[in-house]
Design an enzyme around this catalytic site. Structure first.
Site, mmCIF file in Angstrom:
data_model
loop_
_atom_site.group_PDB
_atom_site.id
_atom_site.type_symbol
_atom_site.label_atom_id
_atom_site.label_comp_id
_atom_site.label_asym_id
_atom_site.label_seq_id
_atom_site.Cartn_x
_atom_site.Cartn_y
_atom_site.Cartn_z
ATOM 1 N N GLU A 95 9.871 -1.206 4.994
ATOM 2 C CA GLU A 95 8.915 -2.161 5.546
ATOM 3 C C GLU A 95 8.560 -3.214 4.507
ATOM 4 O O GLU A 95 8.571 -2.945 3.304
ATOM 5 C CB GLU A 95 7.659 -1.401 6.019
ATOM 6 C CG GLU A 95 7.988 -0.527 7.217
ATOM 7 C CD GLU A 95 6.845 0.369 7.689
ATOM 8 O OE1 GLU A 95 6.859 0.732 8.873
ATOM 9 O OE2 GLU A 95 5.946 0.711 6.899
ATOM 10 N N CYS A 108 4.890 -8.812 0.287
ATOM 11 C CA CYS A 108 4.819 -7.480 -0.318
ATOM 12 C C CYS A 108 6.123 -6.786 0.042
ATOM 13 O O CYS A 108 6.408 -6.557 1.216
ATOM 14 C CB CYS A 108 3.607 -6.751 0.248
ATOM 15 S SG CYS A 108 3.484 -5.039 -0.296
ATOM 16 N N CYS A 115 9.879 7.350 -1.381
ATOM 17 C CA CYS A 115 9.376 7.344 -2.761
ATOM 18 C C CYS A 115 9.397 8.769 -3.292
ATOM 19 O O CYS A 115 9.181 9.719 -2.549
ATOM 20 C CB CYS A 115 7.947 6.795 -2.789
ATOM 21 S SG CYS A 115 7.318 6.520 -4.462
ATOM 22 N N CYS A 119 2.331 10.867 -4.715
ATOM 23 C CA CYS A 119 0.888 10.619 -4.827
ATOM 24 C C CYS A 119 0.247 11.150 -3.537
ATOM 25 O O CYS A 119 0.697 10.835 -2.433
ATOM 26 C CB CYS A 119 0.602 9.129 -4.985
ATOM 27 S SG CYS A 119 1.354 8.407 -6.458
ATOM 28 N N CYS A 122 -0.898 8.740 -0.485
ATOM 29 C CA CYS A 122 -0.020 7.649 -0.046
ATOM 30 C C CYS A 122 0.942 8.121 1.048
ATOM 31 O O CYS A 122 1.614 9.143 0.897
ATOM 32 C CB CYS A 122 0.773 7.113 -1.237
ATOM 33 S SG CYS A 122 1.871 5.752 -0.801
ATOM 34 N N CYS A 340 -2.029 -1.183 1.964
ATOM 35 C CA CYS A 340 -1.551 -0.386 0.829
ATOM 36 C C CYS A 340 -1.478 1.086 1.200
ATOM 37 O O CYS A 340 -2.429 1.651 1.721
ATOM 38 C CB CYS A 340 -2.524 -0.464 -0.336
ATOM 39 S SG CYS A 340 -2.656 -2.049 -1.089
HETATM 40 N N1 SAH Z 1 4.857 2.775 -6.681
HETATM 41 C C1 SAH Z 1 4.190 1.537 -7.038
HETATM 42 C C2 SAH Z 1 4.256 0.530 -5.928
HETATM 43 C C3 SAH Z 1 3.471 0.905 -4.678
HETATM 44 S S1 SAH Z 1 2.142 -0.165 -4.580
HETATM 45 C C4 SAH Z 1 2.785 1.836 -7.470
HETATM 46 O O1 SAH Z 1 2.382 2.990 -7.408
HETATM 47 O O2 SAH Z 1 2.099 0.943 -7.913
HETATM 48 C C5 SAH Z 1 1.121 0.527 -3.411
HETATM 49 C C6 SAH Z 1 -0.303 0.540 -3.906
HETATM 50 O O3 SAH Z 1 -1.140 1.106 -2.888
HETATM 51 C C7 SAH Z 1 -0.471 1.411 -5.121
HETATM 52 O O4 SAH Z 1 -1.466 0.878 -5.942
HETATM 53 C C8 SAH Z 1 -0.958 2.706 -4.513
HETATM 54 O O5 SAH Z 1 -1.604 3.515 -5.422
HETATM 55 C C9 SAH Z 1 -1.859 2.201 -3.419
HETATM 56 N N2 SAH Z 1 -2.091 3.142 -2.339
HETATM 57 C C10 SAH Z 1 -1.313 4.163 -1.957
HETATM 58 N N3 SAH Z 1 -1.843 4.789 -0.903
HETATM 59 C C11 SAH Z 1 -2.987 4.140 -0.606
HETATM 60 C C12 SAH Z 1 -3.978 4.300 0.407
HETATM 61 N N4 SAH Z 1 -3.863 5.248 1.325
HETATM 62 N N5 SAH Z 1 -5.006 3.434 0.429
HETATM 63 C C13 SAH Z 1 -5.083 2.441 -0.495
HETATM 64 N N6 SAH Z 1 -4.187 2.234 -1.458
HETATM 65 C C14 SAH Z 1 -3.152 3.086 -1.519
#
Ligand code: SAH
Length: 347
Positions: A95, A108, A115, A119, A122, A340
């Site tokens: 996406e 974006c 991935c 985390c 996420c 995000c």
């Molecule tokens: N792997 C990279 C790129 C992904 S960016 C990284 O970790 O930075 C996606 C961003 O959204 C990251 O900052 C991640 O921590 C954040 N993120 C992930 N799940 C989220 C959620 N449920 N709500 C808000 N931010 C989230």
């Protein structure tokens, strides 16, 4: 789906393309023309290359494929955000998101299918890592959003963030190669300072980027500045603890003199106390930095909940009082799961 037995022509460097033409009895400048069609003009088909003879186009078709992406589905949020479901040549889907604001249009983009990082908060993590995207698959996402920006907003694309699916620093070579094309005059000619690579904070790759003297911006998804908490929500922290991350960032700043942005979500009962805010402040002092407090986008009914406004204000207060620029970032595209951490090929 595009046939995959022929070589993907965009895997060839300009020199290799020249060599191919010479070996086939053609003039090397043809390679230059084809290269421009492929990158600068984003041609999806050899028949678009109208300054080549029909015979030459046929010869290219027999030897190569152009494995371009297809934007199969586009959803528009009530706030103007556009989410694309992008199908790759092998049928896999990633996406990408267009985020319009008053002054900017930001793309974006994803760097991997799924991935590997796990985390806990996420949605992309649940897809696991399927494969890395190639440089052209990353580049094509940007081109598609650039076209949407013109078509739907009549404005140019201004910024690119690697905040879609995947961990860009675990697909380093391809991400660098895509950025090289995006910033080159023969590509999209966009400025490095308009590009931000966001990472979970892979220390040794941050060191590598510093050594490579990259010119784009760096964002680190921090979310906790105490090891115990960070390890509980981001398993990478077990092998890549905050002290190592801090050292890598010091090295980054020494080499590049570039600030870092920390992305940070404050969750109820997880990191919403003053102890956590003080730990973040301490971490922020390692090198010049700023903080984006990002709104949590729920991905299920589960254990993570956005902290109270009072907790956010407490963070703001502690950071700003100590000279750390801090912004609260509201989510965009929530209604279409484009925010995000929500990218998960739901449909
Ligand atoms: N792997 C990279 C790129 C992904 S960016 C990284 O970790 O930075 C996606 C961003 O959204 C990251 O900052 C991640 O921590 C954040 N993120 C992930 N799940 C989220 C959620 N449920 N709500 C808000 N931010 C989230």
């Amino acid at each position: 789906m595009v046939e995959t037995s022929r070589r993907d022509i965009r895997k060839l460097k300009l020199d290799e393309l020249k060599q191919f033409f010479v070996e086939h009895g053609e003039k090397p400048f043809r390679a230059q023309q084809v290269y421009e069609w492929l990158w600068n003009k984003s041609a999806k088909d050899f028949d678009q290359m109208t300054n080549l003879s029909v015979g030459l186009r046929e010869m290219l078709k027999q030897n190569f494929a152009i494995n371009h992406i297809n934007v199969d589905r586009m959803q528009r949020s009530s706030d103007g955000t556009i989410k694309n479901a992008v199908t790759l040549y092998d049928g896999m889907v990633v996406e990408s998101v267009l985020i319009p604001t008053e002054k900017r249009i930001t793309a974006c983009v994803s760097s991997q299918v799924g991935c590997s990082l796990a985390c806990k908060f996420c949605a992309t993590a649940r897809l696991k890592r399927q494969r890395n995207l190639s440089p052209d698959e990353i580049y094509d996402q940007v081109v598609a959003i650039k076209e949407q920006a013109q078509l739907y907003y009549g404005r140019p694309l201004t910024n690119i963030v690697f905040m879609g699916m995947g961990e860009p620093l675990l697909n380093y070579a391809n991400v660098m190669s895509a950025i090289e094309k995006i910033t080159s005059q023969k590509g999209l000619n966009m400025a490095n300072k308009r590009i931000t690579v966001s990472t979970v904070g892979v220390a040794k790759m941050i060191v590598k980027m510093a050594d490579d003297n990259v010119k784009f911006n760096l964002a680190v998804s921090l979310h906790a500045a105490l090891d115990k908490t960070r390890s509980a929500i981001m398993p990478i922290n077990d092998t890549n603890p905050l002290s190592e991350l801090g050292d890598a960032l010091k090295y980054w700043y020494q080499k590049t003199k570039r600030k870092v942005t920390y992305e940070y979500v404050v969750w109820k009962g997880i990191n919403d106390t003053e102890e956590h805010a003080q730990a973040l402040l301490k971490f922020c002092k390692i090198i010049p930095s700023k903080v984006n407090l990002i709104e949590y986008n729920p991905i299920d009914e589960g254990e993570f909940q956005q902290a109270s406004e009072a907790a956010l204000n407490m963070y703001m207060d502690i950071l700003e009082r100590n000279g750390i620029t801090t912004r609260i970032r509201k989510s965009r595209g929530k209604d279409i799961d484009a925010a995000c951490g929500q990218l998960a090929n739901k449909t």
